[in-house]
Design a protein around this motif. Structure first.
Motif, PDB file in Angstrom:
ATOM      1  N   PRO A 117      56.191 116.924  76.858  1.00 57.59           N
ATOM      2  CA  PRO A 117      55.951 115.601  76.275  1.00 57.59           C
ATOM      3  C   PRO A 117      56.881 114.579  76.905  1.00 57.59           C
ATOM      4  N   LEU A 118      56.347 113.395  77.171  1.00 59.96           N
ATOM      5  CA  LEU A 118      57.130 112.313  77.759  1.00 59.96           C
ATOM      6  C   LEU A 118      56.862 111.024  76.999  1.00 59.96           C
ATOM      7  N   THR A 119      57.889 110.220  76.837  1.00 63.03           N
ATOM      8  CA  THR A 119      57.726 108.904  76.221  1.00 63.03           C
ATOM      9  C   THR A 119      58.286 107.850  77.165  1.00 63.03           C
ATOM     10  N   PHE A 120      57.627 106.707  77.184  1.00 67.72           N
ATOM     11  CA  PHE A 120      58.002 105.595  78.044  1.00 67.72           C
ATOM     12  C   PHE A 120      58.339 104.391  77.169  1.00 67.72           C
ATOM     13  N   ALA A 121      59.339 103.638  77.577  1.00 69.01           N
ATOM     14  CA  ALA A 121      59.715 102.424  76.842  1.00 69.01           C
ATOM     15  C   ALA A 121      60.249 101.395  77.833  1.00 69.01           C
ATOM     16  N   GLY A 122      60.264 100.147  77.393  1.00 62.82           N
ATOM     17  CA  GLY A 122      60.852  99.080  78.191  1.00 62.82           C
ATOM     18  C   GLY A 122      60.059  98.702  79.420  1.00 62.82           C
ATOM     19  N   VAL A 123      58.742  98.903  79.379  1.00 69.81           N
ATOM     20  CA  VAL A 123      57.908  98.548  80.531  1.00 69.81           C
ATOM     21  C   VAL A 123      57.902  97.022  80.675  1.00 69.81           C
ATOM     22  N   PRO A 124      58.191  96.519  81.871  1.00 68.32           N
ATOM     23  CA  PRO A 124      58.188  95.064  82.068  1.00 68.32           C
ATOM     24  C   PRO A 124      56.831  94.444  81.716  1.00 68.32           C
ATOM     25  N   ARG A 125      56.861  93.239  81.180  1.00 67.60           N
ATOM     26  CA  ARG A 125      55.630  92.553  80.774  1.00 67.60           C
ATOM     27  C   ARG A 125      54.666  92.335  81.928  1.00 67.60           C
ATOM     28  N   ASN A 126      55.193  92.162  83.132  1.00 71.53           N
ATOM     29  CA  ASN A 126      54.317  91.881  84.272  1.00 71.53           C
ATOM     30  C   ASN A 126      53.819  93.153  84.974  1.00 71.53           C
ATOM     31  N   ALA A 127      54.091  94.315  84.401  1.00 75.51           N
ATOM     32  CA  ALA A 127      53.593  95.566  84.998  1.00 75.51           C
ATOM     33  C   ALA A 127      52.079  95.652  84.829  1.00 75.51           C
ATOM     34  N   LYS A 128      51.418  96.092  85.873  1.00 78.50           N
ATOM     35  CA  LYS A 128      49.957  96.273  85.838  1.00 78.50           C
ATOM     36  C   LYS A 128      49.587  97.755  85.734  1.00 78.50           C
ATOM     37  N   SER A 129      50.540  98.645  86.100  1.00 76.61           N
ATOM     38  CA  SER A 129      50.292 100.084  85.995  1.00 76.61           C
ATOM     39  C   SER A 129      51.616 100.837  86.066  1.00 76.61           C
ATOM     40  N   LEU A 130      51.532 102.121  85.685  1.00 80.72           N
ATOM     41  CA  LEU A 130      52.682 103.022  85.756  1.00 80.72           C
ATOM     42  C   LEU A 130      52.328 104.205  86.649  1.00 80.72           C
ATOM     43  N   ALA A 131      53.328 104.759  87.296  1.00 78.52           N
ATOM     44  CA  ALA A 131      53.147 105.961  88.118  1.00 78.52           C
ATOM     45  C   ALA A 131      54.249 106.954  87.749  1.00 78.52           C
ATOM     46  N   LEU A 132      53.919 108.233  87.844  1.00 78.67           N
ATOM     47  CA  LEU A 132      54.869 109.302  87.529  1.00 78.67           C
ATOM     48  C   LEU A 132      54.849 110.329  88.653  1.00 78.67           C
ATOM     49  N   ILE A 133      56.028 110.677  89.135  1.00 76.47           N
ATOM     50  CA  ILE A 133      56.167 111.738  90.122  1.00 76.47           C
ATOM     51  C   ILE A 133      57.168 112.735  89.564  1.00 76.47           C
ATOM     52  N   VAL A 134      56.793 114.006  89.547  1.00 70.29           N
ATOM     53  CA  VAL A 134      57.695 115.075  89.106  1.00 70.29           C
ATOM     54  C   VAL A 134      57.934 115.975  90.310  1.00 70.29           C
ATOM     55  N   ASP A 135      59.214 116.100  90.691  1.00 76.15           N
ATOM     56  CA  ASP A 135      59.493 116.940  91.854  1.00 76.15           C
ATOM     57  C   ASP A 135      60.796 117.715  91.716  1.00 76.15           C
ATOM     58  N   ASP A 136      60.946 118.701  92.594  1.00 73.64           N
ATOM     59  CA  ASP A 136      62.096 119.605  92.634  1.00 73.64           C
ATOM     60  C   ASP A 136      62.712 119.541  94.027  1.00 73.64           C
ATOM     61  N   PRO A 137      63.833 118.837  94.181  1.00 76.22           N
ATOM     62  CA  PRO A 137      64.467 118.771  95.497  1.00 76.22           C
ATOM     63  C   PRO A 137      65.218 120.046  95.870  1.00 76.22           C
ATOM     64  N   ASP A 138      65.363 120.978  94.919  1.00 74.64           N
ATOM     65  CA  ASP A 138      66.103 122.217  95.162  1.00 74.64           C
ATOM     66  C   ASP A 138      65.225 123.355  95.659  1.00 74.64           C
ATOM     67  N   ALA A 139      63.936 123.114  95.824  1.00 64.82           N
ATOM     68  CA  ALA A 139      63.014 124.176  96.261  1.00 64.82           C
ATOM     69  C   ALA A 139      63.447 124.713  97.627  1.00 64.82           C
ATOM     70  N   PRO A 140      63.327 126.024  97.842  1.00 62.54           N
ATOM     71  CA  PRO A 140      63.765 126.620  99.105  1.00 62.54           C
ATOM     72  C   PRO A 140      63.108 126.009 100.348  1.00 62.54           C
ATOM     73  N   SER A 141      61.865 125.568 100.222  1.00 62.86           N
ATOM     74  CA  SER A 141      61.163 125.006 101.386  1.00 62.86           C
ATOM     75  C   SER A 141      61.308 123.489 101.478  1.00 62.86           C
ATOM     76  N   GLY A 142      62.152 122.904 100.636  1.00 63.11           N
ATOM     77  CA  GLY A 142      62.320 121.450 100.614  1.00 63.11           C
ATOM     78  C   GLY A 142      61.674 120.860  99.377  1.00 63.11           C
ATOM     79  N   LEU A 143      61.559 119.559  99.334  1.00 63.07           N
ATOM     80  CA  LEU A 143      61.031 118.870  98.163  1.00 63.07           C
ATOM     81  C   LEU A 143      59.675 119.440  97.752  1.00 63.07           C
ATOM     82  N   PHE A 144      59.571 119.858  96.480  1.00 63.24           N
ATOM     83  CA  PHE A 144      58.323 120.406  95.948  1.00 63.24           C
ATOM     84  C   PHE A 144      57.847 119.470  94.854  1.00 63.24           C
ATOM     85  N   THR A 145      56.625 118.975  94.992  1.00 63.98           N
ATOM     86  CA  THR A 145      56.048 118.044  94.021  1.00 63.98           C
ATOM     87  C   THR A 145      55.222 118.810  93.001  1.00 63.98           C
ATOM     88  N   HIS A 146      55.553 118.611  91.722  1.00 64.45           N
ATOM     89  CA  HIS A 146      54.881 119.313  90.629  1.00 64.45           C
ATOM     90  C   HIS A 146      53.750 118.506  89.995  1.00 64.45           C
TER      91      HIS A 146
END
Length: 180
Positions: free
Chosen positions: A57-86
Motif C-alpha cells: 500500500p502507498l499513500t501520496f500527499a502534497g501533490v503540487p496544484r499544477n501537476a497534471k499526472s503522477l509517475a511511480l518507479i520502484v527499483d533496486d540498485p543493489d541487484a547483482p546485475s545492476g539496477l533492477f526495475t520492479h
C-alpha cells in the motif's frame, strides 16, 4: 559597522533565511508513504516473491496544484546485475492519494498506465534478491509532472526520457528486504 551596513547585512540574512525556508517548504511538499513499512525499514515478506508478490500500500500527499499526472518507479540498485526495475506506473491522476495493497493486480486507477519492468512484464514484480545476497534497498520514487505522457512508453528508460523537463516535484521512500 555603520547603520546602513548593518541594515544591508540584516536584509541579506533575512533574504537567505526566506530562500532556505521556501526551498525546504517546496521540497517537503510531495510525499510518499506506506502503512506496510517505514522509510529505511524492512518491507514485509508478503510483498516479495517469497510471499504474495503483491504491491504494498502507498499513500501520496502534497501533490503540487499544477501537476497534471503522477509517475511511480520502484527499483533496486543493489541487484547483482545492476539496477533492477520492479514497477513502472505513470499517468496517474494528480488527485490520487492511495494505491491499495495489490493495486498492480487490479484495474489501474483512472488514466494510469503500466510500462514493462526488468522482467519485461507490465506489472509489479515483488522483491526477490538472491538468497544470502544481503539487504537490498527498494526505492519507491514518486514524481509529479506538469503534463500527461504518451500512453505507449515501453519501460523505465522510456519513462525517464519522457519525464525530462516535466518533473515539478519528487519524493521517495526506501524499504529494505533480504532473503535468508
Amino acid at each position: 559597522m555603520s547603520r546602513r551596513s548593518k541594515m544591508k547585512w540584516i536584509g541579506s540574512c533575512l533574504a537567505m533565511v526566506a530562500a532556505l525556508w521556501l526551498a525546504s517548504a517546496s521540497a517537503a511538499g510531495l510525499s510518499i508513504q506506506s502503512s506496510a513499512f517505514k522509510n529505511g525499514q524492512p518491507i514485509p515478506k508478503r510483498f516479495s516473491c517469497s510471499g504474495d508478490n503483491q504491491s504494498p500500500p502507498l499513500t501520496f500527499a502534497g501533490v503540487p496544484r499544477n501537476a497534471k499526472s503522477l509517475a511511480l518507479i520502484v527499483d533496486d540498485p543493489d541487484a547483482p546485475s545492476g539496477l533492477f526495475t520492479h514497477w513502472v506506473l505513470y499517468n496517474m491522476a494528480p488527485d490520487l492519494v492511495v494505491l491499495a495493497p495489490g493495486a498492480s493486480d487490479q484495474p489501474l486507477p483512472g488514466p494510469a498506465v503500466t510500462a514493462k519492468n526488468s522482467t519485461h512484464h507490465a506489472n509489479y514484480h515483488g522483491m526477490c534478491p538472491p538468497p544470502g545476497d544481503g539487504i537490498h534497498h527498494y526505492h519507491f520514487k514518486l514524481f509529479a509532472l506538469d503534463t500527461r505522457l504518451p500512453s505507449d512508453l515501453a519501460n523505465r528508460a522510456a519513462l525517464v526520457k519522457a519525464m525530462k523537463g516535466h518533473v515539478i516535484a519528487h519524493a521517495q521512500i526506501v524499504g529494505t528486504f533480504k532473503r535468508p
